[in-house]
Design a protein around this motif. Structure first.
Motif, PDB file in Angstrom:
ATOM      1  N   MET A  23      -2.286  -2.054  -2.225  1.00  0.00           N
ATOM      2  CA  MET A  23      -1.507  -1.023  -2.936  1.00  0.00           C
ATOM      3  C   MET A  23      -0.321  -1.135  -2.372  1.00  0.00           C
ATOM      4  O   MET A  23       0.165  -0.712  -1.599  1.00  0.00           O
ATOM      5  CB  MET A  23      -2.117   0.337  -2.822  1.00  0.00           C
ATOM      6  CG  MET A  23      -1.267   1.328  -3.915  1.00  0.00           C
ATOM      7  SD  MET A  23      -1.955   2.854  -3.683  1.00  0.00           S
ATOM      8  CE  MET A  23      -0.651   3.792  -4.542  1.00  0.00           C
ATOM      9  N   LEU A  25       3.078   0.428  -2.601  1.00  0.00           N
ATOM     10  CA  LEU A  25       3.339   1.916  -3.095  1.00  0.00           C
ATOM     11  C   LEU A  25       4.556   2.373  -2.398  1.00  0.00           C
ATOM     12  O   LEU A  25       5.432   1.783  -1.718  1.00  0.00           O
ATOM     13  CB  LEU A  25       2.148   2.616  -2.440  1.00  0.00           C
ATOM     14  CG  LEU A  25       1.809   2.629  -1.020  1.00  0.00           C
ATOM     15  CD1 LEU A  25       2.649   2.739   0.049  1.00  0.00           C
ATOM     16  CD2 LEU A  25       0.315   3.074  -0.951  1.00  0.00           C
ATOM     17  N   SER A  26       5.032   3.646  -2.774  1.00  0.00           N
ATOM     18  CA  SER A  26       6.098   4.508  -2.156  1.00  0.00           C
ATOM     19  C   SER A  26       5.602   5.354  -1.085  1.00  0.00           C
ATOM     20  O   SER A  26       4.256   6.040  -1.013  1.00  0.00           O
ATOM     21  CB  SER A  26       6.836   5.113  -3.145  1.00  0.00           C
ATOM     22  OG  SER A  26       6.111   5.962  -4.006  1.00  0.00           O
ATOM     23  N   PHE A  29       2.861   8.596  -2.167  1.00  0.00           N
ATOM     24  CA  PHE A  29       1.480   8.441  -2.575  1.00  0.00           C
ATOM     25  C   PHE A  29       0.868   9.473  -1.942  1.00  0.00           C
ATOM     26  O   PHE A  29       0.524   9.564  -0.886  1.00  0.00           O
ATOM     27  CB  PHE A  29       0.848   6.897  -2.480  1.00  0.00           C
ATOM     28  CG  PHE A  29      -0.461   6.935  -2.899  1.00  0.00           C
ATOM     29  CD1 PHE A  29      -0.721   6.785  -4.173  1.00  0.00           C
ATOM     30  CD2 PHE A  29      -1.494   7.138  -2.045  1.00  0.00           C
ATOM     31  CE1 PHE A  29      -2.026   6.984  -4.793  1.00  0.00           C
ATOM     32  CE2 PHE A  29      -2.735   7.277  -2.442  1.00  0.00           C
ATOM     33  CZ  PHE A  29      -3.079   6.969  -3.719  1.00  0.00           C
ATOM     34  N   SER A  33      -0.245  12.832  -6.531  1.00  0.00           N
ATOM     35  CA  SER A  33       0.821  12.288  -6.896  1.00  0.00           C
ATOM     36  C   SER A  33       1.403  12.423  -8.151  1.00  0.00           C
ATOM     37  O   SER A  33       0.616  12.261  -8.994  1.00  0.00           O
ATOM     38  CB  SER A  33       0.997  10.770  -6.321  1.00  0.00           C
ATOM     39  OG  SER A  33       1.002  10.620  -5.049  1.00  0.00           O
ATOM     40  N   LEU A  38       6.922  11.020  -6.535  1.00  0.00           N
ATOM     41  CA  LEU A  38       7.140   9.723  -6.265  1.00  0.00           C
ATOM     42  C   LEU A  38       8.712   9.525  -6.074  1.00  0.00           C
ATOM     43  O   LEU A  38       8.925   8.808  -5.378  1.00  0.00           O
ATOM     44  CB  LEU A  38       6.261   8.703  -7.399  1.00  0.00           C
ATOM     45  CG  LEU A  38       5.034   8.743  -7.360  1.00  0.00           C
ATOM     46  CD1 LEU A  38       4.589   7.784  -8.448  1.00  0.00           C
ATOM     47  CD2 LEU A  38       4.469   8.199  -5.980  1.00  0.00           C
ATOM     48  N   SER A  41      10.488   9.578  -2.838  1.00  0.00           N
ATOM     49  CA  SER A  41       9.969   8.773  -1.750  1.00  0.00           C
ATOM     50  C   SER A  41      10.940   8.336  -0.869  1.00  0.00           C
ATOM     51  O   SER A  41      12.272   8.007  -1.520  1.00  0.00           O
ATOM     52  CB  SER A  41       9.086   7.630  -2.320  1.00  0.00           C
ATOM     53  OG  SER A  41       7.886   8.182  -2.621  1.00  0.00           O
ATOM     54  N   THR A  44       9.921   2.119  -0.228  1.00  0.00           N
ATOM     55  CA  THR A  44       8.792   1.528  -0.949  1.00  0.00           C
ATOM     56  C   THR A  44       8.544   0.086  -0.499  1.00  0.00           C
ATOM     57  O   THR A  44       9.423  -0.379   0.019  1.00  0.00           O
ATOM     58  CB  THR A  44       9.449   1.383  -2.640  1.00  0.00           C
ATOM     59  OG1 THR A  44       8.476   0.810  -3.259  1.00  0.00           O
ATOM     60  CG2 THR A  44      10.629   0.649  -2.650  1.00  0.00           C
ATOM     61  N   SER A  53       7.104   3.192  -7.791  1.00  0.00           N
ATOM     62  CA  SER A  53       5.804   3.113  -8.495  1.00  0.00           C
ATOM     63  C   SER A  53       4.644   2.816  -7.520  1.00  0.00           C
ATOM     64  O   SER A  53       4.789   2.186  -6.651  1.00  0.00           O
ATOM     65  CB  SER A  53       5.746   2.202  -9.723  1.00  0.00           C
ATOM     66  OG  SER A  53       7.108   2.395 -10.623  1.00  0.00           O
ATOM     67  N   ASN A  54       3.430   3.267  -8.059  1.00  0.00           N
ATOM     68  CA  ASN A  54       2.226   2.811  -7.492  1.00  0.00           C
ATOM     69  C   ASN A  54       1.582   1.856  -8.350  1.00  0.00           C
ATOM     70  O   ASN A  54       1.338   1.989  -9.540  1.00  0.00           O
ATOM     71  CB  ASN A  54       1.302   4.042  -7.054  1.00  0.00           C
ATOM     72  CG  ASN A  54       1.919   4.928  -5.874  1.00  0.00           C
ATOM     73  OD1 ASN A  54       2.647   4.374  -5.007  1.00  0.00           O
ATOM     74  ND2 ASN A  54       1.694   6.114  -6.110  1.00  0.00           N
ATOM     75  N   TRP A  56      -2.288  -0.729  -8.263  1.00  0.00           N
ATOM     76  CA  TRP A  56      -3.542  -0.921  -7.275  1.00  0.00           C
ATOM     77  C   TRP A  56      -4.136  -2.060  -7.736  1.00  0.00           C
ATOM     78  O   TRP A  56      -4.138  -2.534  -9.190  1.00  0.00           O
ATOM     79  CB  TRP A  56      -4.394   0.040  -7.629  1.00  0.00           C
ATOM     80  CG  TRP A  56      -4.395   1.553  -7.211  1.00  0.00           C
ATOM     81  CD1 TRP A  56      -4.747   2.018  -5.899  1.00  0.00           C
ATOM     82  CD2 TRP A  56      -3.522   2.564  -7.624  1.00  0.00           C
ATOM     83  NE1 TRP A  56      -4.566   3.491  -5.993  1.00  0.00           N
ATOM     84  CE2 TRP A  56      -3.639   3.840  -6.922  1.00  0.00           C
ATOM     85  CE3 TRP A  56      -2.865   2.653  -9.172  1.00  0.00           C
ATOM     86  CZ2 TRP A  56      -3.233   4.980  -7.510  1.00  0.00           C
ATOM     87  CZ3 TRP A  56      -2.396   4.039  -9.317  1.00  0.00           C
ATOM     88  CH2 TRP A  56      -2.471   5.003  -8.466  1.00  0.00           C
ATOM     89  N   TYR A 352      -1.821  -1.830   2.120  1.00  0.00           N
ATOM     90  CA  TYR A 352      -0.583  -2.510   1.666  1.00  0.00           C
ATOM     91  C   TYR A 352      -1.429  -4.156   1.971  1.00  0.00           C
ATOM     92  O   TYR A 352      -2.001  -4.336   2.715  1.00  0.00           O
ATOM     93  CB  TYR A 352       0.559  -2.587   2.831  1.00  0.00           C
ATOM     94  CG  TYR A 352       0.979  -1.154   3.020  1.00  0.00           C
ATOM     95  CD1 TYR A 352       1.627  -0.596   1.787  1.00  0.00           C
ATOM     96  CD2 TYR A 352       0.855  -0.482   4.131  1.00  0.00           C
ATOM     97  CE1 TYR A 352       2.217   0.775   2.039  1.00  0.00           C
ATOM     98  CE2 TYR A 352       1.205   0.971   4.315  1.00  0.00           C
ATOM     99  CZ  TYR A 352       1.873   1.412   3.160  1.00  0.00           C
ATOM    100  OH  TYR A 352       2.524   2.750   3.221  1.00  0.00           O
TER     101      TYR A 352
END
Length: 354
Positions: A23, A25-26, A29, A33, A38, A41, A44, A53-54, A56, A352
């Motif tokens: 993922m 992400l920021s 998360f 969320s 977000l 954050s 990122t 954004s996130n 997956w 990550y």
């Protein structure tokens, strides 16, 4: 690698069991969320500063035929292509594409899919959702590779010849081709059409739709808002395991973290955290064929800030639950919360791709 168990806000009602996911992400998360959280954050792992954004996608594992143990398959990280697609694009004579609205959540694919149900090319939204999943066996020589579009043609020809449509058997031909190739390239098209009202829906699907030709065409009248289209791409280093199994006698050894060895469960989630104004400006003003923006150079767009890759590697959040997801494992991650085929709320192990 940061590891945590969470029920993501997108896709949490699919009946499945816990599984490992990569993922980008920021820092904000969390289980709950929202777009607003977000946007607070502080960093990122995406390479554009305005994108909090996130995203997956599930991990891939190799099950050693000799030991029965699982090892995570390396990958080159997630590439997300932002594409000007469809007849609504200005370049096609349309009124222009829209940025994702604040709070939009969407998915493509399903972690519980194990076969194709709809004839390839029939064009319904259900068939487009199946066709949105693509893969290729890469070859960096003169020899031609092998991909899922060829597979789709084989299935279509079988249908036209009135042969049985056994989509659950189709991956085997692909598996044999994959054995000695230069990598498994997995792609998934995201919906590019929105109903203009709902930021999410009960099934997390119905508020969005695919373009009529998947990668081009029109939005359906039920989903008239044409957005920027995303294509996710991940290349898995399956060739590093090629000498450890024999496709002529061993069971197919690659399995996604949701327990699927067919590949049909390949899926992706998205939760919008963009600076919407910046993204809209980029869509409207950074696709000029007379300068570098028209060639896809993100750094040439004055509305976007491209970050050094090392910045993303430093952007991490604390683990919620720690369980090994790399190295040699006795079982797929998530078994601590129930068997891999059990029906329960969807819980992701998020990490990550660094």
């Amino acid at each position: 690698m940061s590891i945590r168990y969470m029920v993501p806000t997108v896709g949490k009602f699919f009946p499945s069991s816990p599984f490992a996911q990569h993922m980008p992400l920021s820092t904000e998360f969390a289980l709950n969320s929202t777009f607003d959280t977000l946007r607070t954050s502080t960093c990122t792992s995406c390479l554009v500063a305005q994108d909090l954004s996130n995203y997956w996608f599930p991990k891939l594992y190799f099950r050693d035929p000799q030991t029965g143990k699982f090892e995570d398959v390396p990958n080159g990280g997630l590439l997300v292509y932002y594409q000007n697609r469809g007849n609504a694009d200005v370049a096609q004579g349309g009124p222009g594409l829209k940025a994702f609205p604040p709070g939009l959540k969407m998915i493509s694919g399903s972690p519980i899919r194990r076969s194709r149900k709809y004839p390839p090319g029939s064009g319904s939204q259900q068939e487009l959702a199946e066709r949105a999943i693509e893969w290729s066996c890469l070859r960096y020589t003169a020899t031609t590779g092998y991909d899922s579009t060829q597979l789709g043609m084989v299935l279509l020809e079988s249908l036209n010849a009135n042969l049985p449509y056994r989509s659950h058997q189709a991956p085997m031909a692909f598996q044999i081709q994959l054995a000695k190739r230069a990598g498994l390239n997995a792609r998934i098209h995201m919906p590019a059409c929105w109903d203009g009202v709902n930021l999410d829906s009960a099934d997390h699907i119905s508020h969005t739709a695919f373009l009529s030709e998947l990668d081009n065409g029109d939005c359906p009248s039920t989903h008239p808002v044409a957005m920027m289209k995303m294509l996710y791409e991940v290349t898995w280093d399956v060739q590093s395991m090629a000498t450890r199994w024999d496709p002529t006698k061993d069971t197919w050894p690659f399995v996604y973290s949701d327990g699927d060895s067919t590949g049909y469960s390949w899926h992706a989630d998205f939760q919008n955290g963009w600076d919407v104004e910046a993204l809209q400006n980029a869509i409207d003003k950074c696709n000029n064929p007379s300068d570098a923006t028209g060639q896809g150079d993100t750094s040439a767009c004055q509305f976007l800030t491209v970050l050094p890759a090392d910045n993303g590697k430093q952007c991490k959040i604390d683990a919620t639950v720690t369980e090994p997801i790399t190295g040699v494992l006795d079982r797929l991650p998530g078994y601590a919360f129930g068997c891999i085929r059990c029906f329960s709320n969807l819980i992701h192990i998020l990490s990550y791709p660094f």
